[in-house]
Design an enzyme around this catalytic site. Sequence first.
Site, short mmCIF file in Angstrom:
data_model
loop_
_atom_site.label_atom_id
_atom_site.label_comp_id
_atom_site.label_asym_id
_atom_site.label_seq_id
_atom_site.Cartn_x
_atom_site.Cartn_y
_atom_site.Cartn_z
N ARG A 171 -11.56 -4.33 15.28
CA ARG A 171 -12.42 -3.25 15.50
C ARG A 171 -12.01 -2.16 15.04
O ARG A 171 -12.72 -1.17 14.58
CB ARG A 171 -12.52 -3.23 17.14
N ARG A 198 -4.69 0.66 20.35
CA ARG A 198 -6.02 1.23 19.65
C ARG A 198 -5.76 2.67 19.49
O ARG A 198 -6.36 3.25 18.55
CB ARG A 198 -7.12 0.79 20.23
N ASP A 216 -14.55 -1.12 24.19
CA ASP A 216 -14.23 -1.81 23.21
C ASP A 216 -14.81 -0.91 21.83
O ASP A 216 -14.70 -1.13 20.87
CB ASP A 216 -15.00 -3.09 22.98
N SER A 234 -11.10 -3.66 35.14
CA SER A 234 -11.19 -4.63 34.17
C SER A 234 -11.99 -6.01 34.35
O SER A 234 -12.05 -6.51 35.63
CB SER A 234 -9.73 -5.36 33.83
N GLY A 276 -8.19 -12.28 24.38
CA GLY A 276 -7.86 -11.87 25.83
C GLY A 276 -8.73 -12.41 26.98
O GLY A 276 -8.24 -13.00 27.84
N ARG A 303 -18.70 -16.71 28.38
CA ARG A 303 -19.12 -16.95 29.60
C ARG A 303 -20.21 -18.17 29.60
O ARG A 303 -20.28 -19.02 30.46
CB ARG A 303 -19.58 -15.93 30.42
N ARG A 350 0.24 -9.50 24.84
CA ARG A 350 -0.71 -8.83 25.60
C ARG A 350 -0.42 -9.05 27.10
O ARG A 350 0.11 -10.26 27.67
CB ARG A 350 -2.18 -9.21 25.42
N LYS A 379 -4.96 -3.51 23.92
CA LYS A 379 -6.13 -4.44 23.48
C LYS A 379 -5.65 -5.09 22.30
O LYS A 379 -4.27 -5.35 22.28
CB LYS A 379 -7.16 -3.30 22.87
N LYS A 413 -20.30 -11.23 22.59
CA LYS A 413 -18.96 -11.80 22.46
C LYS A 413 -18.60 -12.48 24.15
O LYS A 413 -18.35 -13.42 24.70
CB LYS A 413 -17.83 -11.42 21.91
C1 S3P Z 1 -14.36 -8.27 28.40
C2 S3P Z 1 -13.70 -7.07 29.10
C3 S3P Z 1 -13.18 -5.95 28.41
C4 S3P Z 1 -13.26 -6.01 27.03
C5 S3P Z 1 -13.23 -7.24 26.24
C6 S3P Z 1 -14.11 -8.15 26.85
C7 S3P Z 1 -14.85 -9.01 28.97
O1 S3P Z 1 -11.83 -6.19 28.85
O2 S3P Z 1 -12.34 -5.03 26.34
O3 S3P Z 1 -13.35 -7.09 24.91
O4 S3P Z 1 -15.60 -10.05 28.42
O5 S3P Z 1 -14.57 -9.48 29.99
P1 S3P Z 1 -11.22 -5.33 30.23
O6 S3P Z 1 -12.18 -5.89 31.10
O7 S3P Z 1 -9.71 -6.00 30.38
O8 S3P Z 1 -11.25 -4.17 29.98
#
Ligand code: S3P
Length: 740
Positions: free
Chosen positions: A691, A650, A619, A469, A397, A329, A425, A646, A324
């Site tokens: 999830r 969770r 995740d 993050s 997110g 990206r 969020r 999240k 994902k």
């Molecule tokens: C992700 C980063 C993670 C992850 C999300 C996907 C990403 O979040 O939980 O499902 O693609 O950059 P955080 O970086 O905010 O922890």
Amino acid sequence: MSEIFTKRILIIGLGLIGGSIARGLKNACKEIEIFAADSDEKALESAKKSGVVDRSGSLAELLPRVDVAVIALPSMTSAELIAAIADTANDHCIVTDVASVKTLIVEAVQKQPAAFQERFVPGHPIAGSEQSGFAASTADLFVDRNVILTPHGNSSPTAIALINDLWRSLGAHVLGMELGKHDEILAATSHLPHLLAYAIVDVLAEQHQSESIFKYAAGGFAGFSRLASSNAKMWSDIFVANADATCNVLDAYIERLQQFKEKITEHDHDFLYNRFANAKIVRDEFIDRYFGGKVNQVARESEVTYLVEPGGTVSGCIRVPGDKSISHRSIIFGSIAEGITRISGFLEGEDSLNTLNAFREMGVTITGPDNGEVTLYGVGKDGLKAPRVPLYMGNSGTAMRLLAGLLAAQNFTSELTGDESLSQRPMSRVVDPLQEMGAVIDAAEGGTPPLRICGSNLKGIDYKMNIASAQVKSCLLLAGLYAEGDTTVSEPAPCRDHTERMLQGFGYELEKDLVNGKTTVSGGGILKGTDIDVPADISSAAFFLVAASITPGATLRLEHVGMNPTRTGIINLLQAMGAKIEVSNEKLVGGEPVADLLVSSAELQGINVPEDQIPLAIDEFPVFFIAAACAKGVTELHGAEELRVKESDRLEAMATGLRILGIELETFADGIRIEGGNIGGGMVDSFGDHRIAMAFVIAGLRANAPIQIRNCANVATSFPGFLNIAREAGIKLAESTERS
Ligand code: S3P
């Protein structure tokens, strides 16, 4: 102002479609210069009188003087004219067409010089009707209609972007489609129904009591036969031009008619009833979905419940869908790159599809996804267009936070919205540093979506994140591509680095200081289109790693799994618990490591989760907690407060469900303590979190009674096809759907 309005445009063929293009463009911008060529002098006169067309004349006269030519003629006539147009047009003129059959148009284009091929963009507005002629044309014919572009191998991304702009400025939604697929799909959805309408009217006209038939015909006949009033020249062209594809679907239809005839002769009421009832359900559903403005919302209006029966097994070989994070990206970078990006293994889940649709709305021509294949015709870093509607990020997110960084630097305003979960969020984590860069961006009260962004000039900053993050890091790096000077992001602990790897894949230099956890980009560079092979998502594979580990006698192979070291926390944690996971076939695909994993059943032991593994397994905790519940002894986690923000909280969501299933546990503000034990049955809630839903399915493998899981529709956000893959592996899983 759209670039198209600065161009002089020639419409070749001033019928319903050509006339509507001319009217729509003039309506949107009085200054645009429209030329027209047509054999119908009356149409030309009327168009000039009403101010829709500025000048008319022959092709030889007008073509050399325009920037864009739109061939709005029947399919065969268009194809026949292409050589003459290639000869007459000037060497910067971009040419497009609107024909319903694309293969023959492209065949004609490919016989022309390479430079003309680059400037030709095949198109097809799905907006015709049984009416024809300039008199029937309207300025709003294309508003909210789909237009399909079928770029051939040589169409240049710049030409594609301009034709995309033309249709956007008429209010249309532009989709890309592969040439052959276009003709096949249109044969079924448009060409066949027209043939049937012509056939039924033709047959009835020859019956001796035809007069009475038509006289007593009711609305049903008028509705069904409406298409027989369409332009005869245009439609006879279409069938000749798309003969193969039409004949294929026609054969299937004739076979079904024969079968119906036999069953009618046999008075087989049940057969007919079943086929008709099925057709009614299918039609009602697609009308509701595609014509009711409810695309992507149908599942949300349904209550999806999973039921897992005990006694399932886990074996065989599976490949879970694409990653994902990498899928999001690949769309973002491919869109702002120069040139073409081809993606394979793209995740066709709702989250990444929302990202894809957002870039379509911003004027990027994208074909697919088709079996994980997507082609993006990049518009370059400054080529995005102002979205005409708020961009809906659904449950994601990642999409919202990454796009916030990109949109903050554009020269237009935009708004990002999300579903119920995303709307709660925290967004201050991106809004605050973006504002430091000079962004004009607002969240709702409490720092939650929607985000309203007024694009502006940004300046680079040196930013220390207080959470590890990858979403925040990626958001700021995206903004940094546009900012003046350097943008440096420091992470308190390593978190996923797909953005950095992919930027390098697109030829964008960045500095990575691994010792101090710093990443720096300088603004002003360009990205170059590339090919991307998206590995299977380790976050989806995680469910099956745990499934095979906790199920006695299980052995399962998972293929082509993404093994980026910033993502493999779940493997490290399971191995620390005693899991048997063998890694083989390791290779690097487009800058990302991938491997096959062979996992078999093992006695798991509880552990204290090392804090440095948290961002690397962020995740995977829902399903990791299921492993902990099946392990001997106690598993304890601290420092994971992020899990509370999240898609659901969770820690609470898992604790609530595990307690219902009889597991002893305690939660903390930043973690959880789980005592391994026997899993019972019961009804649990996923709280709409994909999830959590899938984690409890895995729990069912060790439960001594059925587990019912409510609220599972969101599984489609990250793992389309989960139900089938889980069943294939041997899990006894069923789904029930109830419309609410
Ligand atoms: C992700 C980063 C993670 C992850 C999300 C996907 C990403 O979040 O939980 O499902 O693609 O950059 P955080 O970086 O905010 O922890």
